[in-house]
Motif scaffolding. Structure first.
Motif, PDB file in Angstrom:
ATOM      1  N   GLU A 120      44.735  -7.481  38.086  1.00 43.94           N
ATOM      2  CA  GLU A 120      43.694  -7.472  37.059  1.00 43.94           C
ATOM      3  C   GLU A 120      43.881  -8.626  36.077  1.00 43.94           C
ATOM      4  O   GLU A 120      42.904  -9.251  35.650  1.00 43.94           O
ATOM      5  CB  GLU A 120      43.720  -6.131  36.321  1.00 43.94           C
ATOM      6  N   LEU A 121      45.149  -8.911  35.703  1.00 33.97           N
ATOM      7  CA  LEU A 121      45.416 -10.018  34.797  1.00 33.97           C
ATOM      8  C   LEU A 121      45.041 -11.352  35.434  1.00 33.97           C
ATOM      9  O   LEU A 121      44.434 -12.220  34.796  1.00 33.97           O
ATOM     10  CB  LEU A 121      46.894 -10.012  34.410  1.00 33.97           C
ATOM     11  N   HIS A 122      45.374 -11.501  36.711  1.00 38.61           N
ATOM     12  CA  HIS A 122      45.032 -12.738  37.416  1.00 38.61           C
ATOM     13  C   HIS A 122      43.524 -12.902  37.523  1.00 38.61           C
ATOM     14  O   HIS A 122      42.986 -14.006  37.325  1.00 38.61           O
ATOM     15  CB  HIS A 122      45.666 -12.728  38.803  1.00 38.61           C
ATOM     16  N   ALA A 123      42.821 -11.788  37.807  1.00 39.46           N
ATOM     17  CA  ALA A 123      41.375 -11.857  37.912  1.00 39.46           C
ATOM     18  C   ALA A 123      40.749 -12.196  36.564  1.00 39.46           C
ATOM     19  O   ALA A 123      39.785 -12.980  36.460  1.00 39.46           O
ATOM     20  CB  ALA A 123      40.814 -10.533  38.425  1.00 39.46           C
ATOM     21  N   GLY A 124      41.309 -11.639  35.453  1.00 31.84           N
ATOM     22  CA  GLY A 124      40.804 -11.936  34.129  1.00 31.84           C
ATOM     23  C   GLY A 124      40.994 -13.389  33.760  1.00 31.84           C
ATOM     24  O   GLY A 124      40.102 -14.032  33.165  1.00 31.84           O
ATOM     25  N   MET A 163      57.629   3.985  43.602  1.00 33.87           N
ATOM     26  CA  MET A 163      56.488   3.454  44.358  1.00 33.87           C
ATOM     27  C   MET A 163      55.222   3.443  43.506  1.00 33.87           C
ATOM     28  O   MET A 163      54.432   2.497  43.562  1.00 33.87           O
ATOM     29  CB  MET A 163      56.286   4.271  45.636  1.00 33.87           C
ATOM     30  N   ARG A 164      55.042   4.476  42.683  1.00 32.61           N
ATOM     31  CA  ARG A 164      53.854   4.515  41.817  1.00 32.61           C
ATOM     32  C   ARG A 164      53.914   3.414  40.757  1.00 32.61           C
ATOM     33  O   ARG A 164      52.900   2.781  40.454  1.00 32.61           O
ATOM     34  CB  ARG A 164      53.739   5.891  41.163  1.00 32.61           C
ATOM     35  N   ARG A 165      55.115   3.200  40.198  1.00 28.83           N
ATOM     36  CA  ARG A 165      55.243   2.146  39.189  1.00 28.83           C
ATOM     37  C   ARG A 165      55.028   0.769  39.797  1.00 28.83           C
ATOM     38  O   ARG A 165      54.415  -0.107  39.173  1.00 28.83           O
ATOM     39  CB  ARG A 165      56.615   2.224  38.522  1.00 28.83           C
ATOM     40  N   CYS A 166      55.537   0.561  41.000  1.00 27.15           N
ATOM     41  CA  CYS A 166      55.319  -0.727  41.675  1.00 27.15           C
ATOM     42  C   CYS A 166      53.834  -0.944  41.950  1.00 27.15           C
ATOM     43  O   CYS A 166      53.311  -2.052  41.753  1.00 27.15           O
ATOM     44  CB  CYS A 166      56.115  -0.783  42.973  1.00 27.15           C
ATOM     45  N   ALA A 167      53.157   0.106  42.399  1.00 26.62           N
ATOM     46  CA  ALA A 167      51.725  -0.015  42.663  1.00 26.62           C
ATOM     47  C   ALA A 167      50.954  -0.305  41.378  1.00 26.62           C
ATOM     48  O   ALA A 167      50.029  -1.133  41.369  1.00 26.62           O
ATOM     49  CB  ALA A 167      51.209   1.275  43.310  1.00 26.62           C
ATOM     50  N   ALA A 168      51.336   0.346  40.276  1.00 23.28           N
ATOM     51  CA  ALA A 168      50.662   0.087  38.990  1.00 23.28           C
ATOM     52  C   ALA A 168      50.923  -1.328  38.508  1.00 23.28           C
ATOM     53  O   ALA A 168      50.025  -1.988  37.965  1.00 23.28           O
ATOM     54  CB  ALA A 168      51.138   1.101  37.949  1.00 23.28           C
ATOM     55  N   ALA A 169      52.161  -1.824  38.709  1.00 20.74           N
ATOM     56  CA  ALA A 169      52.475  -3.191  38.300  1.00 20.74           C
ATOM     57  C   ALA A 169      51.667  -4.204  39.101  1.00 20.74           C
ATOM     58  O   ALA A 169      51.166  -5.198  38.559  1.00 20.74           O
ATOM     59  CB  ALA A 169      53.971  -3.451  38.461  1.00 20.74           C
ATOM     60  N   ILE A 170      51.536  -3.962  40.407  1.00 25.73           N
ATOM     61  CA  ILE A 170      50.731  -4.862  41.248  1.00 25.73           C
ATOM     62  C   ILE A 170      49.272  -4.842  40.802  1.00 25.73           C
ATOM     63  O   ILE A 170      48.613  -5.883  40.719  1.00 25.73           O
ATOM     64  CB  ILE A 170      50.866  -4.451  42.724  1.00 25.73           C
TER      65      ILE A 170
END
Length: 340
Positions: free
Chosen positions: A328-332, A316-323
């Motif tokens: 952030e990439l999309h916003a950049g 769950m933590r890895r999924c949250a970090a990936a999201i």
């Protein structure tokens, strides 16, 4: 929406969805699966306590099944020998088992790592043997039988009622653990686990917090044991083999040590993974059916631990970090696009 606010929103949705699932799921299940759903709740309570001991305070225990047995025998003895109502025995079993865990934790202060694991393992082997020696008081090898409770609500079957009762208590104990561990005591437990020397220099008492962790873990196991005795209406020494302690530790590891939410997945795993192994074993032919289920259960466990090294909570933590990285990439990229 900021990622922090989104994280809070997902947690709120989970807090709403899980109780709704617990409320409506028993009505859709048959009697057999309602009983097993209640067992999942019982294991959930037990491994929450084990997670406090092992995941948060860093003390390895291979004897948690002994505390479960202590709580179950407390309920069975109070009901059959003294006529106490079975529901009243639940808090009594939790308190007495918590005291027992505290007393066991005192001499265990001198032990750590493998030596502590062996000490708790000896506890798991000795409790059933002690119960066998007292025929009149604890039922000896035959065990104790109590009446299966009937539902106080006419619309519910006995197993539906047990399912609701177990999960109501599990929800309350989950909330208590969450409040306990997110505060000062939880920070102290983590300090004892991660940096005991620094914890002592900060004024945290190692002996106090280690024995307190044992008491909390045992208290949770005692409540789970009481519910186990009520749900099965029977306890005997063979109900609590050493493998039960290993099973509970497996559930805590699969769920993710140091996380309360993952313990739900761990409880589901230890209840239903053997069934998954049985189904897979039908595709392969061994001489012994027990070997089939054991082999495939082991393979499933290895696969889960390999794919989820941090347990369900780590996933769950890895999924949250990936999201978060994707957002952030999309916003950049959006900011980098030239305006017309």
């Amino acid at each position: 929406m900021p990622f922090g606010a989104e994280k809070i929103l997902w947690r709120l949705l989970a807090l709403v969805a899980v109780p709704l699932l617990v409320v409506f799921l028993p009505k859709t299940l048959g009697d057999y699966y309602n009983f097993r759903f209640a067992l999942v709740g019982i294991y959930f309570i037990a491994i929450i306590g084990l997670n406090v001991l092992t995941g948060y305070s860093g003390q390895i225990s291979l004897g948690h099944g002994a505390f479960l047995a202590f709580g179950a025998y407390t309920t069975a003895i109070l009901v059959s020998n003294y006529g106490v109502g079975e529901y009243w025995t639940i808090p009594v079993a939790g308190i007495l088992t918590g005291v027992f865990g505290f007393l066991f934790g005192l001499p265990a202060l001198r032990l750590s790592g493998v030596y502590l694991a062996l000490a708790t393992f000896s506890l798991a082997t000795s409790i059933p043997l002690i119960a066998k020696r007292y025929d009149g008081f604890a039922g000896g090898g035959q065990g104790k039988t109590i009446s299966l409770p009937s539902s106080p609500f006419g619309a519910l079957s006995t197993n539906e009622w047990l399912s609701y009762l177990t999960w109501a208590i599990a929800a309350a104990m989950f909330g208590a653990a969450w409040l306990l561990l997110r505060g000062r005591l939880g920070r102290s437990f983590r300090a004892v686990r991660d940096a005991p020397i620094a914890a002592v220099s900060s004024g945290i008492g190692l002996a106090k917090h280690k024995t307190l962790a044992f008491a909390i873990a045992a208290g949770y196991a005692g409540v789970a044991g009481a519910l186990f005795a009520i749900a099965n209406a029977f306890v005997n020494p063979d109900t609590f083999p050493v493998s039960l302690s290993i099973l509970l530790l497996t559930g805590a590891v699969v769920g993710g040590l140091g996380s309360l939410e993952g313990m739900l997945f761990g409880a589901v795993f230890i209840q239903f993974a053997p069934d998954w192994g049985d189904k897979l074993s039908k595709q392969v032919h061994f001489n012994e059916a027990s070997i089939q289920s054991t082999v495939f259960y082991g393979l499933i466990l290895l696969a889960v631990l390999f794919l989820l090294p941090g347990g369900a909570a780590g996933l769950m933590r890895r999924c949250a970090a990936a999201i978060r990285r994707a957002r952030e990439l999309h916003a950049g990229r959006s900011h980098a696009e030239p305006t017309a």
